[in-house]
Structures are given as C-alpha cells and as structure tokens.
Design an enzyme around this catalytic site. Sequence first.
Site, PDB file in Angstrom:
ATOM      1  N   LYS A 268      14.880  11.906  10.864  1.00  0.00           N
ATOM      2  CA  LYS A 268      14.249  12.718  11.921  1.00  0.00           C
ATOM      3  C   LYS A 268      14.799  14.130  11.838  1.00  0.00           C
ATOM      4  O   LYS A 268      15.951  14.330  11.424  1.00  0.00           O
ATOM      5  CB  LYS A 268      14.557  12.142  13.306  1.00  0.00           C
ATOM      6  CG  LYS A 268      13.552  12.532  14.359  1.00  0.00           C
ATOM      7  CD  LYS A 268      12.319  11.668  14.196  1.00  0.00           C
ATOM      8  CE  LYS A 268      11.340  11.750  15.304  1.00  0.00           C
ATOM      9  NZ  LYS A 268      10.432  10.590  15.265  1.00  0.00           N
TER      10      LYS A 268
ATOM     11  N   GLY B 158       1.849  10.890  29.816  1.00  0.00           N
ATOM     12  CA  GLY B 158       1.947  11.839  28.699  1.00  0.00           C
ATOM     13  C   GLY B 158       0.565  12.080  28.132  1.00  0.00           C
ATOM     14  O   GLY B 158      -0.206  11.127  27.983  1.00  0.00           O
TER      15      GLY B 158
ATOM     16  N   GLY C  83      -0.819  10.341  23.766  1.00  0.00           N
ATOM     17  CA  GLY C  83      -1.372   9.995  25.076  1.00  0.00           C
ATOM     18  C   GLY C  83      -2.875  10.223  25.170  1.00  0.00           C
ATOM     19  O   GLY C  83      -3.613   9.347  25.632  1.00  0.00           O
TER      20      GLY C  83
HETATM   21  N1  GLU Z   1       6.814  11.285  14.352  1.00  0.00           N
HETATM   22  C1  GLU Z   1       6.147  10.028  14.201  1.00  0.00           C
HETATM   23  C2  GLU Z   1       7.030   8.875  14.655  1.00  0.00           C
HETATM   24  O1  GLU Z   1       7.934   9.026  15.433  1.00  0.00           O
HETATM   25  C3  GLU Z   1       5.598   9.847  12.791  1.00  0.00           C
HETATM   26  C4  GLU Z   1       6.620   9.915  11.708  1.00  0.00           C
HETATM   27  C5  GLU Z   1       6.008  10.003  10.331  1.00  0.00           C
HETATM   28  O2  GLU Z   1       4.798   9.939  10.225  1.00  0.00           O
HETATM   29  O3  GLU Z   1       6.781  10.126   9.388  1.00  0.00           O
HETATM   30  O4  GLU Z   1       6.786   7.752  14.311  1.00  0.00           O
END
Ligand code: GLU
Length: 415
Positions: A105, A217, A222
């Site tokens: 992340k 949301g 959402g």
């Molecule tokens: N941000 C999205 C999640 O929390 C997608 C992550 C992605 O597609 O790599 O799942």
Amino acid sequence: MESSNPFEIVKQQIDRCAEILQLDPSVTAMLKSPQRELHVSIPVRMDDGTVRVFQGFRIQYNDARGITKGGIRFHPQETIDTVRALAAWMTWKCAMVDVPLGGAKGGVVCNPKTLSAGELERLSRGYVRSVFPFLGPDKDVPAPDVYTTPQIMAWMMDEYSVIAQKPQFGVITGKPVSIGGSLGRGDATARGGMFCIREAAKIIGIDLSKATVAVHGYGNAGYHAARLCREMFGSRVVAVCDSKGGVRCDAGIDTDAARKCKASTDTVCGTPGTERISAEALLEMDVDVLIPAAIEGVITAKNAGAVKARIVAELANGPTTPEADDILFKKGVHVIPDFLCNAGGVTVSYFEMVQNFYLYPWSEADVHERLDAKMTSAYHSVVNTSREYNITMRQAAYVKAVGRVVDAMKLRGWV
Ligand code: GLU
C-alpha cells in the site's frame, strides 16, 4: 480499551487467527511485520510559486505469494500505521481470491480537495520519482484508492515510463481504458461485493428484489454499490452518506441524482426527494443490507449493538473493529469481511496486469464473468470454513487467506 490504530487491529486479528491455526511464534512474528517500508519527502512546486514538501510512504507488506499489489491513498489523515494495516489487508486480500500476488500500500499525506489539477499532477509524478526503485511491473504494482483516480494512475504510469525510457503500462493498474486499463475496473470493487451479497442472500434467505440497502460513503465504491444494488437486484437504496452527512428516502433514492448532487456540491446532502440524516444514524438504520464503503473504524463497540442490518457487506477497508465484530457475531449479523467483500478491485487489477503482460485486452463480459467466478468461489470457501470451525466470517477469511500466505512462506523456507 478499543484501539483505533488500524495496525494494532491487524495484529489483534493475526493473534486470533494464529490461535485457530496454531501458528508457530516465528510465523506470527513474520505476519505481524511489514517486509519493506519506504518513507519519502516529495517537494512540489505550488501554483503560487512556493514549494511544499509532502510526506509519502510505500509499504510492501509480504511478497511470499508474488509481486506486491495495492493502491495509493491521498489522504490528510494518512499515517504510517494506516498504510501498514492497509498493506497487510492487501496481502490477505490477494490470497483470499487466490491471485498470485503479495500485498502493498502507498499513501501521501495531503488533502487533494485543496490542490489544483496542476499541483495534483506534480505531486503524483513526484511520488513516482521518489519511490521509482521500489516499483515495477514485475516487482510492485500500485492502483487507485481513497482520493486517487484513473487520471492520477495515468500520470504515474507516464512518469515511470519516462524514467524507465520505455512504455511501462503494467507498472500500475486502474488506468484509463485507452492506455492499458481494463474494461470493468471502474466498478470492480462494488461489483465484486455484489456477487458476495447475492450469494449471502441465497444462504440467509433474503429476497434482494424486496430488500432495503444503506450505503455509508459515496466515493467510487459507494456510488457503484448503490447503483448496482438497484440495477442487478432491484433493491431499494434508502440511505446514502458521505463525509459531510447523509440523506434518506424510504421510497428509494435515485442513486444517479445523488451522484450528480455530489459532483456539483461535493456532498450527497441536498439530493432531490430526500431528507437529511447523520452518517452515524445511517449505520443504525433498520435495513436488510448495510454497506460501509468509506473508511476504517466506523462500526465500533459503541454503535455495533445498534446495527439492525442482516448483512453487513464491508466494501471499505477495516470499517469494523474487533470488539464490534464480536457484538455483530453474537447478534447473528452476517458480516462479509472487507478483504473478501472488496477484493473485486484487486481481482480486476490482476486481470489488468495479465492483459498488459499479454498485450491482449479482454471484453467487459469476460471480465465480469471471471470476476464472478473468483468472488463466488472465495465467498463460499469462507462460509464453509466459518461453519467447519464455528468461527466468524472474518476469522474464517483470515484462516483461508493467512493460511495461504503461511504455506507460501513455509515452502519458500522463510519460516
Ligand atoms: N485499492 C484497492 C484495494 O484496496 C485496489 C488495489 C489494487 O487494485 O491493487 O483493494
């Protein structure tokens, strides 16, 4: 005391899972530690000529199962511990839907609502320059998340390609379709959740065409969730909200009118034909399906007792605290846990990576069909595990997903 630190919650959840799976302490220690963390300072030239320095992170939590994957958030309250927690959840999420990826992340502490388009572009490009050595189509592949968009993904992909001196479309997913994005990625998170809700309703015996829904949301997840509940099932969306407040209408809200209202006034409050309610009240409404689709920590020990929904479908990451989880379980609420319910986004991101690697785009129908197969099978594997061990749906999801990560670590000789 109930913790509001998401990474503390991750560790508590791992402890619960370790007990059930009887994990070795060395395994638990590895599961509780991010493998790699990068902290960066990003100088950005603002429109008024001054330079502001933004703090950013990229955390690769665990790559035992493959290339790491996970979004980048632009959020004013971002902290290293929120990013750690979200990176851990990505690891379990990819394992949950059994795609060959690890979890990561990223985050930048900023309020994108106060930045001009030019400032946002320079910040996005600056972030990529700062984390460049960490990223790559065969290493770590970001995606959109809270307050980041396909346009931001396009700038980031472009910056990476400029530095690499070759087109590198596969370095990021959630791109616009015309530059290597996948059809069906835009509403994939919500659609994946719909497949889980559909299966849950069959098990519990809810007729979704007569069901009422409240959505907490109104961002990408959402809005599409509200729209798809109407389109796919004919359910009545009786309440929606965003960070400014909420609205209700017992006859059913026009979800596109709510979107238009939010686009022009920055909030759903004021959607024609609705009356105002608070976001807190929405969580306690007497509905069949409650969809938390915003941020972490909204269903807590304080309000879980008042939740009346029969299904809580967690499209947000980490919306329910462990204490609240216990309360919901005792009340017999069917919780579809976050890293199962919202795994549709990363599943289609994975499809996007495959299409980029093969230079062969799929049809939207193919994307939907393969997403349905992945989500439906993951959902039933969690239900079966929860019945087999008599544990909550979340614990069952942990047992399945963390079990796969542990297997990979063992096979690779790490633990
Ligand atoms: N941000 C999205 C999640 O929390 C997608 C992550 C992605 O597609 O790599 O799942």
